[in-house]
Write a protein that holds these residues in place. Structure first.
Motif: not given
Length: 105
Positions: A18-24, A33-38
Motif C-alpha cells: 500500500f505504498w500509495d496510501y496513507d495507512l494511518d 475493495k481496494s485492499i482485497i484487489g491489491r
C-alpha cells in the motif's frame, strides 16, 4: 508490520503493498475493495489468508465476484487459484472488460 485504522482493527500485511496510501488515515473497513484487489493482484497465499481472516471468506469472495471493477488477467487467474469456487464468467472484473483490450505497464 501491523496496520491499524481508526477503530483499532488491524491486519499484519506488508505496508509495501500500500505504498500509495496513507495507512494511518485509511479506514480498513471502507477500503476493503481496494485492499482485497491489491492483495489478489500482488499477494501470495499467506496474504490471502490474512485478508480472509480480517474480512471473512464470504466478503472476500463477494468483493472479487461482484464488486471489484478491474483486475488484470494475471490477477484474475490468481484469484481463480486462490478461490477455486470462483468462475471467471461470474467475475464482474472479467465481464466488465473481457472483450475490451487494455494497455497496462
Amino acid at each position: 508490520m501491523k496496520t491499524r485504522n481508526k477503530k483499532s482493527r488491524s491486519f499484519d500485511l506488508d505496508p509495501a503493498f500500500f505504498w500509495d496510501y496513507d495507512l494511518d488515515a485509511m479506514d480498513l473497513d471502507k477500503a476493503y475493495k481496494s485492499i482485497i484487489g491489491r492483495i489478489v493482484e500482488r499477494g501470495n497465499q499467506n496474504e490471502i489468508d490474512i485478508i480472509v481472516e480480517f474480512y471473512t471468506y464470504e466478503k472476500v469472495i463477494k468483493a472479487i465476484r461482484e464488486e471489484i471493477h478491474f483486475l488484470p488477467n494475471y490477477a484474475i487467474d490468481k484469484a481463480l487459484e486462490f478461490f477455486p469456487e470462483l468462475k471467471k464468467e461470474e467475475m464482474h472484473c472479467y465481464l466488465n472488460r473481457k472483450d475490451k483490450p487494455y494497455h497496462w505497464i
